[in-house]
Design an enzyme around this catalytic site. Structure first.
Site, short mmCIF file in Angstrom:
data_model
loop_
_atom_site.label_atom_id
_atom_site.label_comp_id
_atom_site.label_asym_id
_atom_site.label_seq_id
_atom_site.Cartn_x
_atom_site.Cartn_y
_atom_site.Cartn_z
N CYS A 1 0.84 -1.20 0.00
CA CYS A 1 0.00 0.00 0.00
C CYS A 1 0.87 1.25 0.00
O CYS A 1 1.79 1.37 0.82
CB CYS A 1 -0.91 0.00 1.23
N CYS B 1 -0.58 5.90 7.15
CA CYS B 1 -1.77 5.32 7.76
C CYS B 1 -1.39 4.56 9.03
O CYS B 1 -0.33 3.94 9.09
CB CYS B 1 -2.45 4.39 6.76
N GLU C 1 -22.70 -12.70 27.51
CA GLU C 1 -22.23 -11.57 26.70
C GLU C 1 -22.93 -10.29 27.17
O GLU C 1 -24.11 -10.32 27.53
CB GLU C 1 -22.54 -11.83 25.23
N CYS D 1 -6.85 -11.60 22.28
CA CYS D 1 -6.35 -10.70 21.23
C CYS D 1 -5.25 -9.78 21.76
O CYS D 1 -4.79 -8.89 21.05
CB CYS D 1 -7.51 -9.88 20.65
#
Length: 469
Positions: free
Chosen positions: A71, A77, A342, A417
């Site tokens: 890119c 970015c 959740e 994560c």
């Protein structure tokens, strides 16, 4: 060392944020856009007591791991921090980051970590993998409407008409929304003033089904010329399945508001995943639902989680932070009973609907924060054999961890994560009767510094050996 000094460095390592790390005169220097192995000249931009930040001035001798980014906006970015690094080296760096966090934060012995680490699951193609494009809309200095991605550590939009980790279709949709805005006099949101209408354009795709949802996030409660917007989108995506309006009038940087209206088509789109054991599970995904952004790697990650759970058809599984039920339903096909928890009400409704969609009547879902709901219901229900957790980046709340410890499941499968909070939580679990058996890193986010880790813990027996330093 002073600001604006020019220093020649050999880059020895890379940071968690993707900066190159070099040393001179006992000072550590972090260099944006540098690659491990580079010999480069850098300009000092910020000086601290024991370290400095620097900008890359010139690569004198490029690293063998340096590549040309796919890119042209990669340096400006903030989305792809390490696109200038060869992909095989990216995987090596990510694998090392997780291992280092387990040692430094989790307190594990280095040899032990190396002995239980399974091979990292890399991507076949680290481009065009995202099934969700979340693109801010704003104005440039000349007052023109632009769309793109925020620069690193800023809310300055770097215009981009073709993000290389998003699909071409999703970027075409974003720019046809800009055409609609220009033709119909629809304003872009201005963060500085709080005025203007359209804040973000979000495009979600069912990678297995081809279904597409477009969500327009607005600083208001309606859009003008909706028919024109639909026509523009259908000019590049004739099979548009859903167009929704998300209302967000807050003056903060949270992207999505709580209220969503369907302007065209369905309230949700459908996608399917196929696990390595051959199971296929279908999901209906609404605008606010959490759904892994990398479809192919999601299949591999959830296959690994199912492998670690080691289910034989009778077990009770509790899935904390269950979202729309992606992991819950993967487990339900092989468990006696699954309970999902959740905090997002819409996600719970999706999860219940997804259970019906897949003909699974052994999955139950409860709405609330895991740290609140778990202590409330665990005394009233049978205790689980397996607990599955997939928390946000902040990791598990200590109350949730302590309740899990009281429940004493035979196995805990932890999908994370953020390996730093994973390591912190594993340390707490290890101090209270659990042992890390093995883990696998799965690269969900090529060209970024983020990754996913799947870890298996089992309840400690008297004969188990200590795994900490």
């Amino acid at each position: 060392m002073n600001k604006n000094d020019i220093v020649r460095l050999t880059i020895e390592d890379m940071s968690l944020e993707g900066a190159g790390i070099g040393h001179t005169d006992g000072v550590t220097i972090f260099v944006k856009d540098a690659v491990v192995g580079d010999l480069c000249d850098v300009i000092i931009t910020k000086v601290k007591k024991t370290y400095c930040f620097a900008a890359l001035k010139e690569v004198v001798e490029p690293s063998p791991f340096r590549v040309e980014p796919a890119c042209p906006n990669a340096r400006q970015c903030g989305g792809c921090q390490i696109m200038q690094v060869d992909y095989a080296k990216q995987l090596e760096l990510k694998d090392s980051i997780v291992a280092n966090n387990l040692v430094k934060i989790g307190g594990y012995d280095r040899d032990f970590v190396d002995s239980i680490r399974e091979p990292i699951l890399g991507m076949t193609d680290p481009l065009r993998y995202r099934n969700k494009a979340q693109v801010p809309v704003g104005l440039d200095k000349e007052g023109n409407i632009v769309a793109g991605f925020y620069g690193a550590r800023s809310h300055r939009i770097v215009p981009s008409d073709d993000c290389k980790i998003c699909s071409e279709k999703s970027m075409n949709i974003v720019y046809t929304v800009i055409d609609y805005m220009n033709e119909n006099g629809v304003s872009a949101y201005d963060e500085a003033t709080g005025k203007g209408l359209i804040r973000h354009v979000l495009v979600r795709e069912g990678k297995a089904t081809g279904e597409t949802m477009v969500c327009v996030v607005v600083n208001g409660d309606k859009l003008p010329a909706v028919d024109s917007l639909i026509s523009h989108i259908q000019s590049v995506e004739p099979s548009l399945a859903s167009l929704v309006l998300n209302i967000n009038t807050r003056r903060d940087n949270v992207i999505m508001g709580f209220e969503t209206k369907t302007l065209y088509g369905k309230d949700a789109i459908r996608d399917t995943i196929t696990l390595e054991n051959g199971d296929t599970i279908a999901f209906d995904i609404s605008a606010n639902s959490f759904y892994q952004v990398n479809h192919d790697q999601m299949e591999r990650l959830y296959s690994k989680a199912l492998e670690y759970a080691d289910l034989h058809g009778t077990e009770e599984v509790w899935d904390l932070y269950c979202g729309i039920g992606t992991i819950s339903l993967s487990m339900a096909k092989h468990a006696g009973r699954v309970i999902g928890i959740e905090v997002v009400p819409q996600a719970i409704e999706n999860a219940k609907a997804n259970a019906k969609l897949n003909g699974l009547d052994n999955a139950e879902f409860y709405c609330g924060e895991a740290e609140v709901v778990l202590p409330e219901i665990y005394e009233k229900m049978s205790h689980p054999d397996v607990i599955m957790v997939d928390p946000p980046r902040k990791g598990c709340d200590v109350t949730a961890l302590d309740t899990m410890i009281k429940m004493q499941p035979a196995r805990i499968v932890y999908v994370s994560c953020d390996s730093a909070t994973l390591a912190r939580d594993l340390k707490h679990l290890e101090a209270n009767g659990y042992r890390l058996q093995k883990y696998t890193v799965c690269d969900q986010f090529g060209h970024t510094t983020h990754t996913e880790t799947c870890a298996l813990l089992t309840y400690l027996t008297e004969n188990s050996q200590c795994t900490h330093q």
